[in-house]
Scaffold this motif. Structure first.
Motif, PDB file in Angstrom:
ATOM      1  N   LEU A 124     -31.308  -5.331   8.180  1.00 13.32           N
ATOM      2  CA  LEU A 124     -31.590  -6.698   7.764  1.00 13.32           C
ATOM      3  C   LEU A 124     -30.302  -7.505   7.734  1.00 13.32           C
ATOM      4  N   GLY A 125     -30.401  -8.743   8.170  1.00 10.04           N
ATOM      5  CA  GLY A 125     -29.254  -9.632   8.144  1.00 10.04           C
ATOM      6  C   GLY A 125     -29.325 -10.562   6.942  1.00 10.04           C
ATOM      7  N   TYR A 126     -28.208 -10.678   6.231  1.00  9.99           N
ATOM      8  CA  TYR A 126     -28.149 -11.566   5.080  1.00  9.99           C
ATOM      9  C   TYR A 126     -26.982 -12.537   5.239  1.00  9.99           C
TER      10      TYR A 126
ATOM     11  N   LEU B 176     -30.342  -3.716  -3.629  1.00 11.51           N
ATOM     12  CA  LEU B 176     -29.436  -2.684  -3.120  1.00 11.51           C
ATOM     13  C   LEU B 176     -29.110  -2.902  -1.651  1.00 11.51           C
ATOM     14  N   PHE B 177     -30.091  -3.384  -0.873  1.00 16.22           N
ATOM     15  CA  PHE B 177     -29.817  -3.735   0.520  1.00 16.22           C
ATOM     16  C   PHE B 177     -28.740  -4.819   0.576  1.00 16.22           C
ATOM     17  N   LEU B 178     -28.865  -5.813  -0.291  1.00 20.54           N
ATOM     18  CA  LEU B 178     -27.893  -6.907  -0.324  1.00 20.54           C
ATOM     19  C   LEU B 178     -26.512  -6.401  -0.725  1.00 20.54           C
ATOM     20  N   LEU B 179     -26.450  -5.586  -1.777  1.00 21.00           N
ATOM     21  CA  LEU B 179     -25.157  -5.079  -2.227  1.00 21.00           C
ATOM     22  C   LEU B 179     -24.500  -4.211  -1.156  1.00 21.00           C
ATOM     23  N   ALA B 180     -25.310  -3.429  -0.444  1.00 17.15           N
ATOM     24  CA  ALA B 180     -24.752  -2.575   0.610  1.00 17.15           C
ATOM     25  C   ALA B 180     -24.135  -3.400   1.732  1.00 17.15           C
ATOM     26  N   ASN B 181     -24.572  -4.656   1.870  1.00 18.21           N
ATOM     27  CA  ASN B 181     -24.023  -5.548   2.898  1.00 18.21           C
ATOM     28  C   ASN B 181     -22.806  -6.328   2.418  1.00 18.21           C
ATOM     29  N   ALA B 182     -22.507  -6.263   1.123  1.00 19.25           N
ATOM     30  CA  ALA B 182     -21.379  -7.022   0.581  1.00 19.25           C
ATOM     31  C   ALA B 182     -20.055  -6.385   1.003  1.00 19.25           C
ATOM     32  N   PRO B 183     -19.109  -7.186   1.462  1.00 18.33           N
ATOM     33  CA  PRO B 183     -17.796  -6.616   1.842  1.00 18.33           C
ATOM     34  C   PRO B 183     -17.061  -5.998   0.657  1.00 18.33           C
ATOM     35  N   GLN B 184     -17.423  -6.405  -0.550  1.00 16.61           N
ATOM     36  CA  GLN B 184     -16.797  -5.824  -1.743  1.00 16.61           C
ATOM     37  C   GLN B 184     -17.233  -4.376  -1.962  1.00 16.61           C
ATOM     38  N   VAL B 185     -18.384  -3.998  -1.400  1.00 13.45           N
ATOM     39  CA  VAL B 185     -18.844  -2.613  -1.507  1.00 13.45           C
ATOM     40  C   VAL B 185     -18.292  -1.839  -0.316  1.00 13.45           C
ATOM     41  N   ILE B 186     -17.326  -0.987  -0.600  1.00 16.21           N
ATOM     42  CA  ILE B 186     -16.591  -0.333   0.487  1.00 16.21           C
ATOM     43  C   ILE B 186     -17.157   1.036   0.866  1.00 16.21           C
ATOM     44  N   GLN B 187     -17.973   1.614  -0.008  1.00 13.70           N
ATOM     45  CA  GLN B 187     -18.571   2.912   0.280  1.00 13.70           C
ATOM     46  C   GLN B 187     -19.901   3.002  -0.454  1.00 13.70           C
TER      47      GLN B 187
END
Length: 268
Positions: free
Chosen positions: A159-161, A256-267
């Motif tokens: 999914l694209g956000y 969680l899909f959104l957070l996984a796409n955040a650049p702040q979430v590195i792993q």
């Protein structure tokens, strides 16, 4: 309840092993093999877990070139198919003469009253070494309909956000734009034919140990604990030295899909 469970298990095993054959990846019960509409039944949360849902997207995408395809999803995953522009089906759509339902073979007893159902058996034992199960399933479904599956992709769609949507998600979860995060979940497991609870527990302990070692070396990274409210209530493990932020039970799957796409979430 025990009698019902035994009946379901007998019914499933009789059709899978005696009628369909244990190596069969597709088993069709019905009389209309040329439907106008195909509906994927994924709404049973006990059988079709959230991750399992993603297995069906590449198959649905492949069949969408030949049929009108709709999804009857687990409500928690409806957002995923909606954002990919799939038609969402409802219970009253399932038993129409021009419709074929596609579902996991484990739901054979539950769906036994429907007219036309193609049951799929996801079983790694039917896959040649080095091959991918999802590609094998696409080929099996294509073979059932006499379709050419050459070039079909087995990767589910991401999914694209937008940046604004991701930033809003960070804000909603109380996270900072200036921090680095890891999404951590110690409840995800994969049960196979010979999996035991001891094996799952060993995997979980290995994951926790790995996370602890990572935390010791990267103290500046914050760990976000994810999971459901039920997971949280059942969990008695002490992870205080690892976890910085506890979001268990307060996020949706789409969060969680959104957070996984955040650049702040590195792993994760």
């Amino acid at each position: 309840m025990r009698i019902k469970a035994i009946t379901q298990k007998f019914y499933y095993r009789f059709y899978k092993y005696i009628i369909a054959g244990k190596d069969s990846q597709c088993f069709y019960k019905g009389n209309n093999n040329n439907p106008k509409q195909v509906i994927f039944y994924l709404a049973d949360s006990k059988i079709v877990h959230l991750g399992d849902t993603l297995w069906f997207e590449p198959i649905a995408r492949f069949l969408a070139d030949y049929f009108a395809v709709a999804i009857y999803p687990n409500p928690a995953m409806e957002f995923y198919f909606t954002k990919l522009n799939y038609k969402i089906a409802h219970i009253e759509d399932l038993d129409k003469d021009f419709t074929m339902v596609i579902a996991p073979i484990e739901l054979m007893f539950k769906l036994k009253h429907f007219k036309n159902v193609l049951f799929l058996s996801f079983d790694y034992r039917n896959v040649s070494p080095g091959k991918k199960l999802i590609n094998s399933m696409i080929n099996a479904v294509a073979g059932h309909f006499n379709l050419n599956s050459e070039g079909a992709s087995g990767k589910y769609q991401k999914l694209g956000y937008t940046k604004a949507q991701i930033d809003e998600s960070l804000k909603k979860s109380g996270l900072s734009q200036d921090e680095k995060y890891i999404l951590f979940n110690n409840y995800i497991d994969s049960w196979g034919k010979h999996t035991t609870l001891d094996m799952v527990n060993v995997s979980v302990e290995t994951l926790i140990k790995y996370a602890g070692n990572y935390k010791d070396k990267h103290e500046e990274v914050k760990f976000i604990h994810t999971g459901s409210k039920i997971d949280k209530n059942r969990d008695n493990k002490q992870l205080g030295n690892i976890i910085d932020i506890d979001l268990r039970g307060v996020t949706t799957v789409e969060d969680l899909f959104l957070l996984a796409n955040a650049p702040q979430v590195i792993q994760y």
